[in-house]
Design a protein around this motif. Structure first.
Motif, PDB file in Angstrom:
ATOM      1  N   GLU A   1       0.821  -1.205   0.000  1.00  0.00           N
ATOM      2  CA  GLU A   1       0.000   0.000   0.000  1.00  0.00           C
ATOM      3  C   GLU A   1       0.858   1.260   0.000  1.00  0.00           C
ATOM      4  N   LEU A   2       1.903   1.255   0.793  1.00  0.00           N
ATOM      5  CA  LEU A   2       2.756   2.437   0.886  1.00  0.00           C
ATOM      6  C   LEU A   2       3.666   2.600  -0.330  1.00  0.00           C
ATOM      7  N   PHE A   3       4.286   1.512  -0.741  1.00  0.00           N
ATOM      8  CA  PHE A   3       5.356   1.617  -1.731  1.00  0.00           C
ATOM      9  C   PHE A   3       4.970   1.090  -3.103  1.00  0.00           C
ATOM     10  N   GLY A   4       3.787   0.467  -3.250  1.00  0.00           N
ATOM     11  CA  GLY A   4       3.357  -0.028  -4.546  1.00  0.00           C
ATOM     12  C   GLY A   4       3.909  -1.410  -4.858  1.00  0.00           C
ATOM     13  N   HIS A   5       3.418  -1.987  -5.955  1.00  0.00           N
ATOM     14  CA  HIS A   5       3.891  -3.323  -6.341  1.00  0.00           C
ATOM     15  C   HIS A   5       3.757  -3.518  -7.843  1.00  0.00           C
ATOM     16  N   GLU A   6       4.507  -4.465  -8.361  1.00  0.00           N
ATOM     17  CA  GLU A   6       4.410  -4.863  -9.757  1.00  0.00           C
ATOM     18  C   GLU A   6       3.522  -6.102  -9.861  1.00  0.00           C
ATOM     19  N   ALA A   7       3.090  -6.403 -11.049  1.00  0.00           N
ATOM     20  CA  ALA A   7       2.265  -7.594 -11.267  1.00  0.00           C
ATOM     21  C   ALA A   7       3.046  -8.841 -10.876  1.00  0.00           C
ATOM     22  N   GLY A   8       2.411  -9.730 -10.131  1.00  0.00           N
ATOM     23  CA  GLY A   8       3.046 -10.964  -9.718  1.00  0.00           C
ATOM     24  C   GLY A   8       3.983 -10.829  -8.540  1.00  0.00           C
ATOM     25  N   ALA A   9       4.038  -9.654  -7.907  1.00  0.00           N
ATOM     26  CA  ALA A   9       4.950  -9.458  -6.780  1.00  0.00           C
ATOM     27  C   ALA A   9       4.568 -10.344  -5.601  1.00  0.00           C
ATOM     28  N   TYR A  10       3.293 -10.657  -5.464  1.00  0.00           N
ATOM     29  CA  TYR A  10       2.833 -11.561  -4.416  1.00  0.00           C
ATOM     30  C   TYR A  10       1.511 -12.160  -4.884  1.00  0.00           C
TER      31      TYR A  10
ATOM     32  N   PRO B   1       5.260  -1.511  11.355  1.00  0.00           N
ATOM     33  CA  PRO B   1       6.163  -2.609  11.746  1.00  0.00           C
ATOM     34  C   PRO B   1       7.629  -2.210  11.579  1.00  0.00           C
ATOM     35  N   LEU B   2       8.488  -2.810  12.395  1.00  0.00           N
ATOM     36  CA  LEU B   2       9.912  -2.470  12.370  1.00  0.00           C
ATOM     37  C   LEU B   2      10.539  -2.689  10.999  1.00  0.00           C
ATOM     38  N   ALA B   3      10.161  -3.759  10.314  1.00  0.00           N
ATOM     39  CA  ALA B   3      10.742  -4.030   8.996  1.00  0.00           C
ATOM     40  C   ALA B   3      10.421  -2.911   8.009  1.00  0.00           C
ATOM     41  N   LEU B   4       9.223  -2.365   8.089  1.00  0.00           N
ATOM     42  CA  LEU B   4       8.846  -1.282   7.179  1.00  0.00           C
ATOM     43  C   LEU B   4       9.422   0.054   7.620  1.00  0.00           C
ATOM     44  N   GLN B   5       9.753   0.176   8.905  1.00  0.00           N
ATOM     45  CA  GLN B   5      10.413   1.402   9.357  1.00  0.00           C
ATOM     46  C   GLN B   5      11.756   1.579   8.653  1.00  0.00           C
ATOM     47  N   VAL B   6      12.462   0.478   8.427  1.00  0.00           N
ATOM     48  CA  VAL B   6      13.738   0.531   7.708  1.00  0.00           C
ATOM     49  C   VAL B   6      13.518   1.021   6.290  1.00  0.00           C
ATOM     50  N   LYS B   7      12.500   0.495   5.631  1.00  0.00           N
ATOM     51  CA  LYS B   7      12.218   0.885   4.244  1.00  0.00           C
ATOM     52  C   LYS B   7      11.771   2.338   4.158  1.00  0.00           C
ATOM     53  N   LEU B   8      10.951   2.768   5.132  1.00  0.00           N
ATOM     54  CA  LEU B   8      10.508   4.158   5.154  1.00  0.00           C
ATOM     55  C   LEU B   8      11.692   5.099   5.334  1.00  0.00           C
ATOM     56  N   LEU B   9      12.608   4.752   6.214  1.00  0.00           N
ATOM     57  CA  LEU B   9      13.788   5.578   6.425  1.00  0.00           C
ATOM     58  C   LEU B   9      14.588   5.716   5.141  1.00  0.00           C
TER      59      LEU B   9
ATOM     60  N   LEU C   1      14.880   6.478  12.602  1.00  0.00           N
ATOM     61  CA  LEU C   1      13.669   6.970  11.954  1.00  0.00           C
ATOM     62  C   LEU C   1      13.017   8.064  12.790  1.00  0.00           C
ATOM     63  N   TYR C   2      13.030   7.888  14.095  1.00  0.00           N
ATOM     64  CA  TYR C   2      12.452   8.904  14.974  1.00  0.00           C
ATOM     65  C   TYR C   2      13.146  10.248  14.775  1.00  0.00           C
ATOM     66  N   TYR C   3      14.473  10.233  14.747  1.00  0.00           N
ATOM     67  CA  TYR C   3      15.191  11.493  14.565  1.00  0.00           C
ATOM     68  C   TYR C   3      14.977  12.062  13.166  1.00  0.00           C
ATOM     69  N   ARG C   4      14.753  11.202  12.189  1.00  0.00           N
ATOM     70  CA  ARG C   4      14.484  11.670  10.831  1.00  0.00           C
ATOM     71  C   ARG C   4      13.102  12.310  10.736  1.00  0.00           C
ATOM     72  N   LEU C   5      12.136  11.799  11.504  1.00  0.00           N
ATOM     73  CA  LEU C   5      10.784  12.357  11.486  1.00  0.00           C
ATOM     74  C   LEU C   5      10.648  13.592  12.362  1.00  0.00           C
ATOM     75  N   ASN C   6      11.439  13.640  13.424  1.00  0.00           N
ATOM     76  CA  ASN C   6      11.266  14.670  14.449  1.00  0.00           C
ATOM     77  C   ASN C   6      11.997  15.967  14.106  1.00  0.00           C
ATOM     78  N   VAL C   7      11.942  16.360  12.839  1.00  0.00           N
ATOM     79  CA  VAL C   7      12.609  17.596  12.412  1.00  0.00           C
ATOM     80  C   VAL C   7      11.852  18.809  12.937  1.00  0.00           C
ATOM     81  N   ALA C   8      10.536  18.810  12.744  1.00  0.00           N
ATOM     82  CA  ALA C   8       9.691  19.919  13.183  1.00  0.00           C
ATOM     83  C   ALA C   8       8.540  19.358  14.010  1.00  0.00           C
ATOM     84  N   PRO C   9       8.758  19.104  15.295  1.00  0.00           N
ATOM     85  CA  PRO C   9       7.694  18.510  16.121  1.00  0.00           C
ATOM     86  C   PRO C   9       6.638  19.542  16.508  1.00  0.00           C
ATOM     87  N   LEU C  10       5.382  19.102  16.528  1.00  0.00           N
ATOM     88  CA  LEU C  10       4.271  19.934  16.974  1.00  0.00           C
ATOM     89  C   LEU C  10       3.434  19.119  17.951  1.00  0.00           C
TER      90      LEU C  10
END
Length: 391
Positions: free
Chosen positions: A90-99, A127-135, A179-188
């Protein structure tokens, strides 16, 4: 004082949304937050919104997008709405036959938001595995679909939101520190409704204006005891709870007047304010000096001595605290509500119309957010929403 109102775009699909549908900036703390939001919006910084459920995080994210000048769409995704197996695609998309079941290629939400803003709600549920990909996506500004090798360049402003303490999640190893430090640039930090009481009655009047005409109550209003009850409630559900309470009260009220008994308030009221205890470290001769002064004034037969002493004490304390009500109340050892009564009694409170107990029409609203495009697509509670059909 002019209040600023943020609302979600009108759409029948949002009827089941559990999100706050309106956010009003009238309380001084809210107005200070609005200024900070508008300063950050015009930058490209990643924004991290922290606040309880129902405090209006998505409304703030939409406002950031509208002020950013970005020409692309605003896309909102709830990270807690998908299973761990589906959220990657959902976040990163997929190609045909990817799963299994991936019969065709599909762009993810990052690509859907290209040129605009992606709002990731409940980022702490990722999930932690996707946190790596998001980073990696945030660092490299490109995304690789599942089953693909060619990256897609991105120009996306990220706004993330959480109702949990991410710092504690990092310590518990449930959230990646990098990832937290990468997201926490402008905290509100969005304060809960109970901490910005100046917004409660204006918001209640806004919802009366929304639901009243639909129920044939064009001139519905709040009775004084109902206003007092709304101000005293703790609002664990924040703005969404307030909306539901007002809606129900309008259904059961009589003659267009919402009374205390019409309000379905669930949970506990706020603990009443208590005066500060008498200072134990006061100068030992303070009482003696005051007594000597009062003896002199009494001997001079000073007229109306009690109101004179009260007015002088309140005025001096208010001036000594630079007209800050919280500090003045603390200095005098009274509650803030008591101080406000004293300030009005002696003509020291200029903005008397802003008093929470005044049953006056809501102030003129500067409606920000009407320009947002209507939401389209299937929208169940917690499902992602975007401003154009999915690519």
């Amino acid at each position: 004082m002019t209040a600023h109102l943020l609302t979600l775009p009108d759409s029948p699909a949002l009827a089941l949304s559990i999100r706050a549908k309106a956010l009003l900036f009238h309380d001084p703390r809210s107005l200070a937050l609005l200024q900070q939001i508008e300063r950050l919006a015009r930058t490209e910084a990643t924004v991290l919104l922290a606040g309880e459920t129902g405090t209006g995080k998505e409304l703030v994210a939409r406002h950031v997008h509208q002020l950013s000048g970005r020409s692309g769409p605003f896309v909102a995704v709830n990270c807690g709405a998908f299973s761990e197996q589906l959220i990657d695609a959902e976040l990163f998309g997929h190609e045909a036959g990817a799963y299994t079941g991936a019969t065709g290629a599909r762009a993810g939400w990052f690509e859907a938001a290209n040129g605009g803003t992606l709002f990731l709600d409940e980022i702490g549920d990722l999930p932690l595995a996707l946190q790596v990909k998001l980073l990696r996506v945030l660092q490299e500004r490109q995304v690789v679909r599942l089953g693909a090798r060619r990256p897609v360049a991105l120009d996306v402003r990220l706004v993330a939101a959480t109702n949990v303490d991410l710092q504690r999640a990092v310590q518990a190893q449930h959230f990646r520190a990098d990832l937290y430090y990468r997201l926490n640039v402008a905290p509100l930090a969005l304060p809960p409704l109970r901490e910005r009481p100046g917004d409660i009655l204006p918001l209640a009047r806004h919802f009366i204006g929304v639901y009243g005409p639909k129920l044939g109550l064009a001139h519905a209003r709040l009775a004084p005891e109902a206003q007092a009850a709304l101000l005293q409630h703790a609002w664990p559900g924040n703005i969404r709870e307030l909306e539901n309470v007002v809606h129900f009260a309008l259904i059961v009220c009589r003659d267009g007047l919402v009374r205390r008994e019409d309000l379905r308030l669930v949970g506990h009221a706020l603990a009443p304010e208590r005066p500060a205890p008498l200072p134990l470290d006061a100068p030992p001769d303070a009482q003696e000096r005051l007594a000597a002064l009062f003896d002199t004034l009494l001997a001079e037969r000073t007229d109306a001595l009690y109101p004179l002493v009260e007015a002088t004490l309140v005025r001096c304390a208010y001036e000594a605290c630079n007209e800050n009500q919280v500090r003045s109340a603390r200095l005098l050892g009274v509650t803030r509500n008591t101080l406000r009564t004293l300030l009005k009694r002696h003509g020291l409170l200029v903005d008397a119309e802003a008093d929470a107990g005044a049953d006056t029409p809501a102030p003129a609203h500067a409606k920000i957010g009407a320009a947002a495009a209507p939401v389209r697509g299937p929208l169940s509670p917690g499902a992602p929403r975007h401003e154009h059909p999915h690519p």
